[in-house]
Scaffold this motif. Structure first.
Motif, mmCIF file in Angstrom:
data_model
loop_
_atom_site.group_PDB
_atom_site.id
_atom_site.type_symbol
_atom_site.label_atom_id
_atom_site.label_comp_id
_atom_site.label_asym_id
_atom_site.label_seq_id
_atom_site.Cartn_x
_atom_site.Cartn_y
_atom_site.Cartn_z
ATOM 1 N N ASN A 132 0.867 -1.202 -0.048
ATOM 2 C CA ASN A 132 0.091 -0.069 0.016
ATOM 3 C C ASN A 132 0.720 1.323 0.121
ATOM 4 O O ASN A 132 0.396 2.215 -0.246
ATOM 5 C CB ASN A 132 -1.050 0.254 1.227
ATOM 6 C CG ASN A 132 -0.398 -0.014 2.415
ATOM 7 O OD1 ASN A 132 0.956 -0.194 2.762
ATOM 8 N ND2 ASN A 132 -0.867 0.582 3.559
ATOM 9 N N LYS A 156 0.768 5.745 -2.216
ATOM 10 C CA LYS A 156 1.102 7.094 -1.501
ATOM 11 C C LYS A 156 2.201 7.879 -2.280
ATOM 12 O O LYS A 156 2.363 8.863 -2.482
ATOM 13 C CB LYS A 156 1.322 6.981 -0.027
ATOM 14 C CG LYS A 156 0.112 6.442 0.573
ATOM 15 C CD LYS A 156 0.395 6.133 2.221
ATOM 16 C CE LYS A 156 0.111 4.778 2.871
ATOM 17 N NZ LYS A 156 0.342 5.081 4.248
ATOM 18 N N ALA A 166 -5.980 -3.505 7.049
ATOM 19 C CA ALA A 166 -5.046 -3.384 8.052
ATOM 20 C C ALA A 166 -4.651 -1.643 8.040
ATOM 21 O O ALA A 166 -4.433 -1.055 7.212
ATOM 22 C CB ALA A 166 -4.041 -3.997 8.039
ATOM 23 N N GLY A 219 -2.850 6.728 6.482
ATOM 24 C CA GLY A 219 -3.323 7.360 5.059
ATOM 25 C C GLY A 219 -3.934 6.456 4.289
ATOM 26 O O GLY A 219 -4.604 7.117 3.268
ATOM 27 N N THR A 220 -3.813 5.141 4.209
ATOM 28 C CA THR A 220 -4.592 4.277 3.691
ATOM 29 C C THR A 220 -6.277 4.432 3.792
ATOM 30 O O THR A 220 -7.019 4.669 3.092
ATOM 31 C CB THR A 220 -4.080 2.858 3.980
ATOM 32 O OG1 THR A 220 -2.886 2.560 3.600
ATOM 33 C CG2 THR A 220 -5.036 1.715 3.153
HETATM 34 C C1 PLP Z 1 1.703 0.496 6.500
HETATM 35 C C2 PLP Z 1 0.806 -0.621 6.198
HETATM 36 C C3 PLP Z 1 -0.431 -0.882 6.595
HETATM 37 C C4 PLP Z 1 -1.207 0.387 7.147
HETATM 38 O O1 PLP Z 1 -1.518 1.595 6.273
HETATM 39 P P1 PLP Z 1 -1.440 2.966 6.743
HETATM 40 O O2 PLP Z 1 -1.639 3.914 5.501
HETATM 41 O O3 PLP Z 1 0.130 3.331 7.438
HETATM 42 O O4 PLP Z 1 -2.502 2.993 7.938
HETATM 43 C C5 PLP Z 1 -1.193 -1.954 6.185
HETATM 44 N N1 PLP Z 1 -0.603 -3.082 5.699
HETATM 45 C C6 PLP Z 1 0.631 -2.933 5.577
HETATM 46 C C7 PLP Z 1 1.204 -4.431 4.797
HETATM 47 C C8 PLP Z 1 1.539 -1.939 5.931
HETATM 48 O O5 PLP Z 1 2.657 -1.875 5.508
#
Ligand code: PLP
Length: 332
Positions: A45, A49, A188, A193-194
């Motif tokens: 993910n 970004k 997750a 940001g996700t």
């Molecule tokens: C960083 C990450 C997330 C969470 O994403 P955020 O945008 O930081 O909340 C979920 N899964 C994986 C595998 C990640 O590396």
């Protein structure tokens, strides 16, 4: 949408796959958005970004990136990979508890392979201290004549989050083409940001499945929820949404019950979910992020939450972490 420019580091759209054997095992129709595919460098993910933040940075003449993370940070590795593609310097400040924790395995191995300069911040794991250290490293790079961009943990800036506002629209197109109306999208979540981007994307579209984030970090008494809501509001605006989005942390669907003992510490239900997915679909989740989110999906499926329609699991990547001695021990 007035989305910011994108640097095409990966092939989009990522696939949306049915999971027939896993679905049968959990008693619900589960689809998976495959942001985990695309190779160890550009998968996961963090790429969506970086595609937005680095496109803008390139316009501004940036030629180096400094960022922070835990030793096995997927964001740090994705940043190293993106910098290799761009020919930029990359300096990673990796915070580790006592001891070193930076054996050359999993993402740490890939960081080195992609040519990143790794700075180990031993005994430093809080984000504010790591951010301070990153600024100091950026100053050092400036002294060497570089023009560095400093990215926060997870690359979660409002601009970065717009990558996931676009991703939500990408998913809607795929759902529309198949006539699917899922109950929710589940993923997750840590630096927000996700989640913020997906929520902003839903608001921009004015329709579509709800977005549920499963926290794999401590909620810090609401601080993390505030960060998620802020990123959603800002991403909405940066992506051209108007008027401003009124969105409070309470408006978000954030699950706190699947963290276990803390960030990076595997849970029994997470490991079970990882094994179930691997044995039914040959798809790999990790114990830090996606395994815990998948455990939430399994629990909700078994409780009947998806009786009214399918669910989409957003696979956010992170599988290089299974190739570490620590997680290999938990998984075998
Ligand atoms: C960083 C990450 C997330 C969470 O994403 P955020 O945008 O930081 O909340 C979920 N899964 C994986 C595998 C990640 O590396």
């Amino acid at each position: 949408m007035g989305l910011p420019d994108r640097l095409a580091l990966t092939d989009l759209p990522t696939p949306l796959h049915e999971l027939p054997r896993f679905s049968e095992a959990v008693g619900a129709r589960v689809l998976m958005k495959r942001d985990d595919v695309g190779g160890p460098g550009v998968a996961g993910n963090k790429v969506r970004k970086l595609e937005r933040t680095l496109a803008a940075a390139r316009e501004e003449g940036v030629d180096a990136v400094v960022t922070v993370g835990a030793a096995q940070s997927n964001h740090a590795r994705a940043t190293a990979a993106a910098c290799a593609r761009l020919g930029w310097r990359c300096r990673l400040v990796l915070g580790v508890p006592d001891g070193d924790g930076t054996a050359p395995e999993g993402n740490v191995l890939l960081d080195a392979l992609f040519g990143a300069e790794v700075v180990v911040a031993a005994g430093t794991t809080d984000w504010a201290a790591l951010a301070e250290r990153a600024e100091a490293e950026a100053a050092a790079l400036r002294d060497e004549g570089c023009a560095p961009l400093v990215l926060p943990a997870g690359g979660s800036t409002p601009l970065g989050a717009t990558g996931f506002a676009a991703a939500y629209a990408e998913l809607l197109d795929q759902l529309d083409a198949r006539g699917l109306e899922p109950v929710e999208v589940l993923h997750a979540s840590s630096t927000g940001g996700t989640h913020g981007g997906l929520v902003a994307g839903r608001e921009l579209a004015g329709r579509g499945p709800a977005v549920r984030g499963v926290l794999v970090v401590d909620g810090m008494g609401g601080v993390i929820g505030e960060l998620h809501a802020w990123l959603a509001r800002e991403a909405f605006t940066v992506a051209g949404g108007a008027p401003e989005l009124a969105l409070a942390p309470d408006d978000l669907d954030l699950e706190e019950g699947f963290l276990g003992e803390g960030y990076g510490v595997p849970t029994a239900e997470g490991l079970d979910a990882i094994r179930l997915l691997a044995r039914t679909e040959a798809i790999v989740c990790d114990p830090v992020y996606t395994g815990k989110a998948l455990a939430c999906l399994v629990a909700r499926a078994r409780a009947g939450a998806y009786a009214g329609g399918p669910v989409v699991f957003w696979h956010t990547g992170g599988w290089p972490a299974v190739f570490t001695a620590e997680h290999a021990a938990a998984l075998t």
